[in-house]
Design an enzyme around this catalytic site. Structure first.
Site, PDB file in Angstrom:
ATOM      1  N   ASN A   9     -39.979 -20.106 -14.090  1.00 24.42           N
ATOM      2  CA  ASN A   9     -39.822 -18.661 -14.279  1.00 24.42           C
ATOM      3  C   ASN A   9     -41.099 -17.977 -13.811  1.00 24.42           C
ATOM      4  OD1 ASN A   9     -39.478 -16.051 -15.177  1.00 24.42           O
ATOM      5  ND2 ASN A   9     -39.554 -16.551 -17.368  1.00 24.42           N
ATOM      6  N   LYS A  11     -41.734 -14.907 -13.459  1.00 26.25           N
ATOM      7  CA  LYS A  11     -41.983 -13.580 -14.049  1.00 26.25           C
ATOM      8  C   LYS A  11     -42.384 -12.590 -12.939  1.00 26.25           C
ATOM      9  CE  LYS A  11     -42.956 -15.900 -18.320  1.00 26.25           C
ATOM     10  NZ  LYS A  11     -43.592 -15.921 -19.616  1.00 26.25           N
ATOM     11  N   HIS A  95     -34.402 -13.516 -22.208  1.00 22.20           N
ATOM     12  CA  HIS A  95     -35.799 -13.944 -22.329  1.00 22.20           C
ATOM     13  C   HIS A  95     -36.504 -13.064 -23.364  1.00 22.20           C
ATOM     14  CE1 HIS A  95     -39.974 -14.765 -21.438  1.00 22.20           C
ATOM     15  NE2 HIS A  95     -39.556 -15.879 -20.862  1.00 22.20           N
ATOM     16  N   GLU A  97     -39.321 -11.767 -23.462  1.00 23.41           N
ATOM     17  CA  GLU A  97     -40.030 -10.595 -22.934  1.00 23.41           C
ATOM     18  C   GLU A  97     -39.065  -9.439 -22.712  1.00 23.41           C
ATOM     19  OE1 GLU A  97     -41.987 -12.618 -19.742  1.00 23.41           O
ATOM     20  OE2 GLU A  97     -43.253 -13.658 -21.203  1.00 23.41           O
ATOM     21  N   GLU A 167     -37.244 -21.205 -26.623  1.00 17.54           N
ATOM     22  CA  GLU A 167     -38.590 -20.746 -26.296  1.00 17.54           C
ATOM     23  C   GLU A 167     -39.179 -20.020 -27.498  1.00 17.54           C
ATOM     24  OE1 GLU A 167     -39.168 -20.352 -21.750  1.00 17.54           O
ATOM     25  OE2 GLU A 167     -38.545 -18.434 -22.552  1.00 17.54           O
ATOM     26  N   GLY A 173     -46.845 -18.239 -23.010  1.00 18.16           N
ATOM     27  CA  GLY A 173     -48.024 -17.650 -22.376  1.00 18.16           C
ATOM     28  C   GLY A 173     -49.260 -17.678 -23.261  1.00 18.16           C
ATOM     29  N   SER A 212     -45.533 -22.551 -22.801  1.00 19.84           N
ATOM     30  CA  SER A 212     -46.772 -23.257 -22.451  1.00 19.84           C
ATOM     31  C   SER A 212     -46.562 -24.717 -22.050  1.00 19.84           C
ATOM     32  CB  SER A 212     -47.800 -23.138 -23.585  1.00 19.84           C
ATOM     33  OG  SER A 212     -48.148 -21.774 -23.781  1.00 19.84           O
TER      34      SER A 212
HETATM   35  P1  PGA Z   1     -45.107 -19.994 -20.227  1.00 15.63           P
HETATM   36  O1  PGA Z   1     -43.762 -19.136 -20.148  1.00 15.63           O
HETATM   37  O2  PGA Z   1     -44.783 -21.374 -19.689  1.00 15.63           O
HETATM   38  O3  PGA Z   1     -46.101 -19.260 -19.401  1.00 15.63           O
HETATM   39  O4  PGA Z   1     -45.492 -20.066 -21.682  1.00 15.63           O
HETATM   40  C1  PGA Z   1     -42.510 -19.695 -20.415  1.00 15.63           C
HETATM   41  C2  PGA Z   1     -41.428 -18.644 -20.294  1.00 15.63           C
HETATM   42  O5  PGA Z   1     -41.650 -17.515 -20.730  1.00 15.63           O
HETATM   43  O6  PGA Z   1     -40.330 -18.904 -19.767  1.00 15.63           O
END
Ligand code: PGA
Length: 254
Positions: A9, A11, A95, A97, A167, A173, A212
């Site tokens: 992903n 982003k 997601h 976010e 997640e 992140g 992460s």
């Molecule tokens: P990250 O993001 O690996 O940077 O923690 C995962 C995601 O949001 O899909």
């Protein structure tokens, strides 16, 4: 047996030049005989380029979001049929976010899931609890609610050709990963929850872990019996990290 999946992903990162370099390197380094599905999720404007770049079709392309409507006067939106038209196979829905910054609730996420299916895309449904919810011991009730919203709208059959991603919001992140045991516990719970509706669908459903994931922790997470792959954010922007995660996934058998 469930075929592991590694999803990158991206982003809101990248440019024409950096994407091209990243995809060329990923395509070169992810070996064709690895028994895994690899999917990248670039921002909308780069999807068609990514499909062209990956024309061998070994690495698939997905979108990070989709409109809940099929078409019409919805300025700024992009529909599932359009994503399919430019060569996408998957789409991420729900997601955290998007739930957080764009106020997407369970009903809207379920509608997006339905729109993805109607447009011929495979949804990757993200679920996960915040830190406060985990500390209040609400993890299971939160992820169950997020999954049931889809089942209520589409029936459990909606998951026959979809992917689920656990997640934990506190791990995205942040560099703070769920332990393999924490991930396994929630994955097993999700599978049993879906299994209560349909054991066969639950048995085939791929449940990815996200939050992460990196080269250094992928193998131990992916070794867990109900962890069928990773949804990788930050580490998917490094071809070398991503390759190592794919290599770890290709060594898993369950
Ligand atoms: P990250 O993001 O690996 O940077 O923690 C995962 C995601 O949001 O899909």
């Amino acid at each position: 047996m469930r075929r592991p999946m590694v999803a990158g992903n991206w982003k809101m990162h990248g440019s024409k030049a950096t994407n091209q370099a990243l995809l060329a390197e990923v395509e070169r380094s992810v070996r064709p005989d690895w028994p895994i599905d690899v999917v990248v999720f670039p921002p909308y404007v780069y999807l068609a380029d990514a499909v062209r770049e990956l024309e061998e079709g070994r690495i698939l392309v997905g979108a990070q979001d989709v409109c809940a409507e099929s078409g019409g006067a919805f300025t700024g939106q992009v529909g599932a049929a359009m994503l399919k038209d430019v060569g996408c196979t998957y789409v991420i829905v729900g997601h955290s976010e998007r739930r957080r910054w764009y106020h997407e609730d369970d009903t809207l996420v379920a509608r997006k899931f339905a729109a993805a299916m109607a447009g011929g895309l495979k949804p990757v449904l993200c679920v996960g609890e915040t830190l406060e919810e985990r500390e209040a011991k609400q993890t299971e009730s939160v992820v169950a609610r997020q999954v049931e919203a889809v089942i209520n709208m589409l029936g459990v059959g909606g998951f026959a050709d979809a992917v689920l991603a656990y997640e934990p919001v506190w791990a995205i992140g942040t560099g703070r990963t769920a332990t393999p045991e924490q991930a396994q516990a929630v994955h097993a719970f999700l599978r049993s929850r879906i299994g209560a509706h349909d054991a066969k669908i639950a048995g085939h459903l791929r449940i990815l872990y996200g939050g992460s994931v990196k080269a250094g922790n992928a193998a131990e997470l992916l070794a867990m019996p109900d962890v069928d792959g990773g949804l990788v954010g930050g580490a998917s922007l490094s071809a070398d990290e991503f390759r190592q995660i794919c290599a770890a996934a290709s060594a898993v058998r369950h």
